[in-house]
Design a protein around this motif. Structure first.
Motif, PDB file in Angstrom:
ATOM      1  N   TRP A 175       0.840  -1.212   0.000  1.00 47.97           N
ATOM      2  CA  TRP A 175       0.000   0.000   0.000  1.00 47.97           C
ATOM      3  C   TRP A 175       0.866   1.250   0.000  1.00 47.97           C
ATOM      4  CZ3 TRP A 175      -1.426   4.588   1.980  1.00 47.97           C
ATOM      5  CH2 TRP A 175      -2.747   4.995   1.873  1.00 47.97           C
ATOM      6  N   HIS A 176       0.595   2.170  -0.921  1.00 47.86           N
ATOM      7  CA  HIS A 176       1.135   3.520  -0.795  1.00 47.86           C
ATOM      8  C   HIS A 176       0.190   4.486  -1.481  1.00 47.86           C
ATOM      9  CE1 HIS A 176       2.860   3.733  -4.926  1.00 47.86           C
ATOM     10  NE2 HIS A 176       3.147   2.472  -4.742  1.00 47.86           N
ATOM     11  N   ALA A 177       0.189   5.734  -1.007  1.00 47.36           N
ATOM     12  CA  ALA A 177      -0.852   6.696  -1.370  1.00 47.36           C
ATOM     13  C   ALA A 177      -0.876   7.028  -2.848  1.00 47.36           C
ATOM     14  CB  ALA A 177      -0.661   7.985  -0.565  1.00 47.36           C
ATOM     15  N   ALA A 178       0.235   6.843  -3.546  1.00 45.86           N
ATOM     16  CA  ALA A 178       0.296   7.230  -4.955  1.00 45.86           C
ATOM     17  C   ALA A 178      -0.599   6.382  -5.839  1.00 45.86           C
ATOM     18  CB  ALA A 178       1.743   7.167  -5.456  1.00 45.86           C
ATOM     19  N   TRP A 179      -1.044   5.217  -5.332  1.00 46.19           N
ATOM     20  CA  TRP A 179      -1.930   4.422  -6.197  1.00 46.19           C
ATOM     21  C   TRP A 179      -2.963   3.595  -5.449  1.00 46.19           C
ATOM     22  CZ3 TRP A 179      -2.547  -0.898  -6.483  1.00 46.19           C
ATOM     23  CH2 TRP A 179      -1.636  -1.649  -5.753  1.00 46.19           C
ATOM     24  N   ALA A 180      -2.938   3.566  -4.118  1.00 43.63           N
ATOM     25  CA  ALA A 180      -3.851   2.691  -3.375  1.00 43.63           C
ATOM     26  C   ALA A 180      -5.124   3.380  -2.895  1.00 43.63           C
ATOM     27  CB  ALA A 180      -3.122   2.081  -2.169  1.00 43.63           C
ATOM     28  N   LEU A 181      -5.252   4.684  -3.097  1.00 38.08           N
ATOM     29  CA  LEU A 181      -6.478   5.368  -2.688  1.00 38.08           C
ATOM     30  C   LEU A 181      -7.626   4.997  -3.626  1.00 38.08           C
ATOM     31  CD1 LEU A 181      -5.037   8.948  -1.979  1.00 38.08           C
ATOM     32  CD2 LEU A 181      -5.432   7.095  -0.338  1.00 38.08           C
TER      33      LEU A 181
END
Length: 387
Positions: free
Chosen positions: A204-210
């Motif tokens: 998970w990381h914010a650049a693609w998991a939102l």
């Protein structure tokens, strides 16, 4: 059982958004770090070994990812893991925080692998250790398109869709409310579990998991579409589910991005469950609730999509200032996927982001019109016959 409770719809949406914001804030307080989702501890892999994850270093671009491999407590191999790069045919290229590569170890056997992010000043930050068995002749958990596990997932979903459509047509109103509850609750539960699973296994990381893309937004919308009374708002939400949800989920199911988390990993099951249920809900709304897309629906969804894409563009840019300091790529308008796609062709014609979004707009209009066409033809035939 009555219609899906509005308070429960609010709870489902609030809980999903809260979990994502929580994970984003936890990562944001770490100005430098590294998370890797492959290889997994205790896994058995072919040689070369898959190495993927994300690394960041104080918002800078001049850092590298390094792998150390040791046997019996002695480091015997060192390699740099290349970060993914976005390349344009015309114009500049840039590095991403993510990395995905195959690293050849010197020999088969048991290895302890350690990953580091290394700054330009020589500072080394350790991301963690895993112990693996290399040289087993296959990639542990590797997902391949149109393989047995791909066909098995699709076959299970086709059966689900048939059951949902059949039940939607034959059930009483009471049973339809139960079906609606089960569909939405299953989507929510799967997504909540997946968010925690994906975060704590390093993916998970914010650049693609939102949930700022067609399928993610469709899940949030579905929490409300069954809770609202009949009316214009519900019709518009159905149109978004039909074009965004079914259209986006079908494309995802034909070319899944599961990587090295195939069967029997939870990501494999979660991927097919979420996308399959989105389509099941769309089919249910058509077969069980009598919703139909119109030609005006196409242009309404195009208009809403443009508004959402506009805000997505600024969200993508804002994420460059939050760990892992990587531009987001929601609605694929941040940059062409480094693994290659039709976006590369559009970027060659229209130019780099955001200009190639014009090509995506034309492509989206063509797809939406194709999805509406069977309903349009059927309506035309009915009017012609009655006339």
């Amino acid at each position: 059982m009555k219609r899906f409770p509005p308070f429960l719809a609010l709870f489902f949406v609030f809980s999903l958004i809260s979990v994502q914001i929580g994970f984003l804030l936890v990562d944001a307080v770490n100005p430098a770090g590294l998370k890797f989702s492959a290889p997994r501890n205790g896994g058995q892999y072919a040689n070369p070994v898959p190495v993927e994850g994300v690394a960041w270093y104080y918002g800078r671009e001049d850092y590298r990812v390094e792998l150390l491999a040791s046997q019996k407590g002695e480091t015997v191999f060192r390699a740099e893991v290349p970060r993914e790069m976005v390349r344009y045919e015309k114009g500049a290229s840039f590095l991403l925080a993510s990395f995905r590569s195959l690293i050849a170890l010197p020999e088969d056997g048991e290895w302890k692998l350690s990953l580091f992010v290394v700054g330009n000043n020589g500072e080394r930050l350790k991301g963690g250790d895993v112990t693996i068995q290399a040289g087993t002749g296959r990639l542990s958990g590797e997902f391949r398109h149109f393989s047995a596990q791909h066909y098995a997932g699709l076959a299970g979903l086709i059966l689900l869709w048939i059951l949902v459509v059949t039940a939607a047509r034959r059930s009483t109103e009471q049973k339809r409310h139960i079906i609606e509850f089960l569909l939405v609750a299953s989507l929510w539960l799967n997504e909540i579990i997946y968010q925690f699973y994906w975060y704590f296994t390093g993916g998970w990381h914010a650049a693609w998991a939102l949930m700022v893309q067609m399928c993610g937004l469709s899940i949030l919308i579905l929490c409300f579409v069954f809770a609202l009374p009949a009316g214009k708002i519900r019709q518009v939400l159905f149109e978004l589910i039909f074009f965004w949800g079914i259209g986006g989920a079908l494309q995802a199911l034909l070319a899944p991005d599961i990587g090295y988390r195939g069967f029997p990993e939870y990501k494999y099951f979660s991927f097919f469950i979420s996308h399959g249920l989105i389509i099941a809900c769309g089919l249910y709304l058509v077969a069980g609730r009598g919703f139909r897309p119109t030609l005006m629906s196409v242009f309404r969804v195009i208009l809403i999509s443009n508004i959402v894409v506009f805000f997505s563009w600024w969200i993508n840019l804002a994420l460059e200032h939050i760990s892992p300091f990587q531009r987001g790529n929601y609605f694929v308008i941040g940059y062409p996927p480094p693994t290659g796609s039709i976006v590369d062709i559009l970027a060659g014609i229209f130019g780099p982001a955001p200009w190639y979004a014009l090509g995506l707009e034309i492509l989206g209009l063509a797809v939406f019109l194709t999805m509406w066409l069977p309903f349009g033809v059927k309506s035309l035939v009915r009017r012609t016959g009655s006339g």
